[in-house]
Design a protein around this motif. Structure first.
Motif, mmCIF file in Angstrom:
data_model
loop_
_atom_site.group_PDB
_atom_site.id
_atom_site.type_symbol
_atom_site.label_atom_id
_atom_site.label_comp_id
_atom_site.label_asym_id
_atom_site.label_seq_id
_atom_site.Cartn_x
_atom_site.Cartn_y
_atom_site.Cartn_z
ATOM 1 N N GLY A 17 0.822 -1.205 0.000
ATOM 2 C CA GLY A 17 0.000 0.000 0.000
ATOM 3 C C GLY A 17 0.852 1.250 0.000
ATOM 4 O O GLY A 17 2.066 1.213 0.206
ATOM 5 N N ARG A 18 0.183 2.373 -0.259
ATOM 6 C CA ARG A 18 0.858 3.670 -0.201
ATOM 7 C C ARG A 18 -0.153 4.755 0.143
ATOM 8 O O ARG A 18 -1.364 4.601 -0.096
ATOM 9 N N LEU A 19 0.377 5.852 0.684
ATOM 10 C CA LEU A 19 -0.388 7.062 0.966
ATOM 11 C C LEU A 19 0.358 8.231 0.339
ATOM 12 O O LEU A 19 1.595 8.226 0.280
ATOM 13 N N TYR A 20 -0.374 9.234 -0.116
ATOM 14 C CA TYR A 20 0.303 10.407 -0.658
ATOM 15 C C TYR A 20 -0.453 11.671 -0.285
ATOM 16 O O TYR A 20 -1.654 11.634 0.051
ATOM 17 N N LEU A 21 0.257 12.780 -0.357
ATOM 18 C CA LEU A 21 -0.323 14.101 -0.095
ATOM 19 C C LEU A 21 0.378 15.097 -1.000
ATOM 20 O O LEU A 21 1.618 15.110 -1.089
ATOM 21 N N THR A 22 -0.387 15.933 -1.670
ATOM 22 C CA THR A 22 0.200 16.976 -2.520
ATOM 23 C C THR A 22 -0.467 18.306 -2.229
ATOM 24 O O THR A 22 -1.669 18.366 -1.913
ATOM 25 N N TYR A 23 0.296 19.348 -2.356
ATOM 26 C CA TYR A 23 -0.247 20.710 -2.262
ATOM 27 C C TYR A 23 0.556 21.598 -3.209
ATOM 28 O O TYR A 23 1.781 21.614 -3.170
ATOM 29 N N ASP A 24 -0.145 22.324 -4.057
ATOM 30 C CA ASP A 24 0.499 23.212 -5.023
ATOM 31 C C ASP A 24 -0.065 24.616 -4.885
ATOM 32 O O ASP A 24 -1.221 24.815 -4.462
ATOM 33 N N ARG A 25 0.729 25.561 -5.294
ATOM 34 C CA ARG A 25 0.236 26.943 -5.435
ATOM 35 C C ARG A 25 0.831 27.502 -6.712
ATOM 36 O O ARG A 25 2.046 27.655 -6.833
ATOM 37 N N SER A 26 -0.030 27.736 -7.696
ATOM 38 C CA SER A 26 0.446 28.245 -8.982
ATOM 39 C C SER A 26 0.506 29.762 -8.935
ATOM 40 O O SER A 26 -0.222 30.412 -8.187
ATOM 41 N N MET A 27 1.387 30.298 -9.763
ATOM 42 C CA MET A 27 1.479 31.758 -9.816
ATOM 43 C C MET A 27 0.356 32.332 -10.660
ATOM 44 O O MET A 27 -0.200 31.664 -11.528
ATOM 45 N N SER A 28 0.049 33.561 -10.400
ATOM 46 C CA SER A 28 -0.971 34.246 -11.176
ATOM 47 C C SER A 28 -0.351 34.792 -12.457
ATOM 48 O O SER A 28 0.819 35.189 -12.484
#
Length: 674
Positions: free
Chosen positions: A205-216
């Motif tokens: 098994g695996r777990l993941y987490l992502t968070y992004d912030r794109s520029m304007s």
């Protein structure tokens, strides 16, 4: 460190002399270690809905591997699709894309079916894909199978001009920990973490987490801030089990909570016939849970059952919608005699949609069901040389009733390095909710009688319960040629005959003008697509993709003018070229370059929906990145995107978003695996 002159010369050809020398490098990625003949025979599953070699697929299929994604430096799935020939990818803003296959481009491109591990991400609200909600961890993607052309025989309605199947890795392949962080200009950043391991001798098994912030980005009209910052947050898991008895199963799920900013223009209110611009926040939430179980029964027989639940909700100044989807799918494979392989199955889907009416959009709450069954027979006419595949899918939906989507395909392998194929197939796009039962306010105007004002008239796109399915009959042919161990070609030709394509018929209703959805366009699309791979040296590779498209559409003169058809045919580029190169500069250094050219298109911006379309000049994109791998577990990347232009309009959104220039991006990324 040693640098050879020959390699430096080749690098200079690609990078204008930026690098003076290079040496061979070693990589650990499985795809990198394959020669081209092995790459031609990697396993695909989307063409036959079961495993087969790429060279045995009688369809125009292109595979984007994990290594392609890594080397390209892309940060989204949508941008990765531009590697495939015949696929038009145009970024509209930080969170919006136009992605289409073989024409009919648009933010609401509706003739391309997109799947994530077999789960449809096609929205029934408008028959398109919300690309901003597809944010699985890029490192977990095993491959993206891109089929140009109809796929309705196996995948059902809406696979008119293509099927994109995003396939993630088995959990057994993602053991250990991955941490990734990147930061770029304009405040852009991305973080991700994944942990995987064995839960028992048979379960991983695996777990993941992502968070992004794109520029304007910047508005085209005045260069001011486009207010299109996008912040997707997503987490998920996957479990894979292989118990004894030739069984295997998968359980996986995702949750996301995405937020961002946007200008809404035109924004209409009940107080004025004039549009306003609104500083708005977009919120998108959702989740899914998918289970798959497969039993090998022996003697080339297998039974597969798949079920998933999907929930998604979007809210902004224009749309407030939520969908619950339950999908069940059963598939059986068996050999019939010594030369036939049958694949058959049945499916059921339930979709419940809840909508909150806004001043601009009305959609009724609905609960719809879809029943389906398919049968496909692969017949080996001449042993190991010639195959005929016949099949059809039957579906019954709540919008148009019964739909048949048959196909016939022939594969001929006259020699080991040659695969020739041809096919004819019929596919349909069934109506979206808005096309039969919705209303979208597109404009307002002050109405007058002579010089006397008498009120405000609305211009609406209005649903039509009699609106029927769009139909394509596609004729295709292709040739895959493994010329040498270092050079291969994949050529596809197509002619699509379109019928019952949608357009809008203006109807006066009091002071309002209702543009009613009708099936009143017909015509054709034709073109050629070429993919070529060349590995002249172990440290140097090139990948070329070229596509040529011509479209002719005609609107029934009794319904409206030809202007709408002309705009649709010109919204997709006639020529597209993509050239990628990868150079191992040293044992731990790799330079990747990606040059793309997109021909002129026309667009109709949301700021002037009723006006004439506008031409967008052809443009050329250059992305580059330098990867340093100081040791096996650590990778550092410095990447530049859109290096040739600091602000580029690639598509004019036909709805809601003002014209936005996509700015040059530079970022650094560190990926650590342990």
């Amino acid at each position: 460190m040693f640098f050879s002159k020959k390699k430096a010369t080749a690098a200079a050809l690609v990078c204008s002399g930026c690098f003076q020398a290079a040496v061979a490098a070693s990589e650990t990625n499985e795809y990198l270690e394959l020669d081209l003949s092995q790459l031609m025979n990697i396993t695909v599953t989307s063409v036959a809905k079961k495993e087969q070699r790429l060279s045995d697929a009688a369809a125009a299929v292109f595979v984007i591997t994990q290594e392609d994604i890594r080397r390209s430096g892309v940060t989204t799935i949508a941008d990765a699709l531009a590697m495939a020939p015949g696929i038009q990818v145009a970024k509209i803003s930080a969170s919006k894309w136009s992605v289409s296959s073989r024409g009919f481009a648009g933010y609401t491109s509706n003739k391309l079916l997109v799947l994530m591990d077999g789960r449809s991400v096609y929205s029934p609200a408008y028959s398109g894909v919300f690309w901003d909600a597809q944010n699985t961890l890029l490192e977990d993607i095993d491959r993206i199978e891109v089929i140009r052309g109809p796929g309705g025989t196996l995948w059902g309605a809406n696979a008119v001009n293509g099927v994109i199947n995003i396939i993630t890795k088995n959990a057994t392949e993602t053991k250990g920990t991955l941490v990734r962080a990147s930061a770029g200009n304009g405040g852009a950043m991305s973080t991700a973490a994944r942990y995987g391991g064995a839960l028992s001798d048979t379960i991983s098994g695996r777990l993941y987490l992502t968070y992004d912030r794109s520029m304007s980005n910047a508005l085209k009209e005045n260069g001011e801030d486009a207010n299109d910052t996008w912040k997707p947050l997503q987490t998920g898991f996957r479990l894979d089990g292989e118990p004894a008895g030739n069984k295997e199963w998968t359980l996986q799920g995702d949750l996301y909570d995405n937020g961002g900013d946007q200008w809404v223009f035109p924004h209409w209110t009940g107080d004025s016939p004039l549009p306003s611009i609104r500083d708005d926040a977009l919120d998108a939430k959702g989740g899914n849970l998918l289970g798959r179980w497969r039993q090998e029964l022996g003697n080339d027989r297998a039974l597969t059952f798949k079920a998933y639940y999907d929930f998604n909700k979007r809210s902004d100044a224009v749309f407030n919608l939520a969908f619950d989807t339950i999908d069940l799918d059963l598939q059986y494979e068996t050999a019939l005699g010594g030369r036939q392989n049958l694949t058959m199955g049945a499916g059921y889907r339930s979709i419940t949609g809840d909508f909150d009416e806004t001043f601009q959009v009305y959609l009724p709450d609905r609960s719809d069901e879809l029943h389906s069954a398919f049968l496909q027979d692969e017949i080996n006419l001449v042993a190991d040389r010639l195959w005929l595949t016949l099949g059809s899918k039957y579906e019954h939906n709540d919008y148009t009733g019964s739909e048949w989507q048959p196909s016939a395909r022939i594969l001929w392998k006259p020699a080991d390095r040659h695969s020739l194929w041809t096919s004819v197939a019929r596919a349909v796009r069934t109506p979206a909710i808005v096309e039969q039962h919705g209303r979208v306010l597109m404009g307002r105007y002050p109405a007058s009688l002579g010089t006397t004002p008498i009120g405000i008239g609305d211009i609406n796109f209005t649903g039509n319960p009699d609106f029927d399915s769009e139909i394509v009959t596609a004729y295709e042919a292709g040739h895959r040629w493994q010329a040498t161990d270092t050079l291969s070609f994949d050529l596809a030709l197509f002619y699509n005959d379109y019928d019952e394509i949608y357009t809008a018929q203006p109807v006066q209703s009091g002071l309002d003008i209702d543009s009613v959805f009708v099936n009143a366009q017909s015509g054709s699309g034709r073109g050629v697509e070429l993919a070529a791979d060349w590995k002249p040296r172990s440290w140097l590779s090139f990948a070329l993709a070229y596509s040529h498209l011509e479209m002719d559409l005609t609107t029934d003169a009794a319904v409206g003018s030809q202007a709408g058809s002309d705009w649709v045919t010109k919204a997709s580029p006639r020529h597209q070229v993509s050239l990628r190169s990868s150079i191992a500069l040293a044992e731990n250094w790799r330079l990747n370059l990606w040059l793309r050219h997109v021909d002129t298109i026309s667009g109709r911006n949301s700021t002037n929906l009723l006006g004439d379309s506008r031409l967008l000049d052809a443009y050329t994109l250059l992305d580059a990145n330098l990867i340093w791998t100081p040791f096996r577990e650590l990778e550092v990347m410095l990447a530049g995107q859109n290096l040739l232009d600091d602000g580029q309009v690639r598509y004019l959104s036909e709805y809601q978003t003002p014209a936005t220039e996509i700015e040059r991006g530079v970022y650094g990324k560190v990926t650590w695996r342990f």
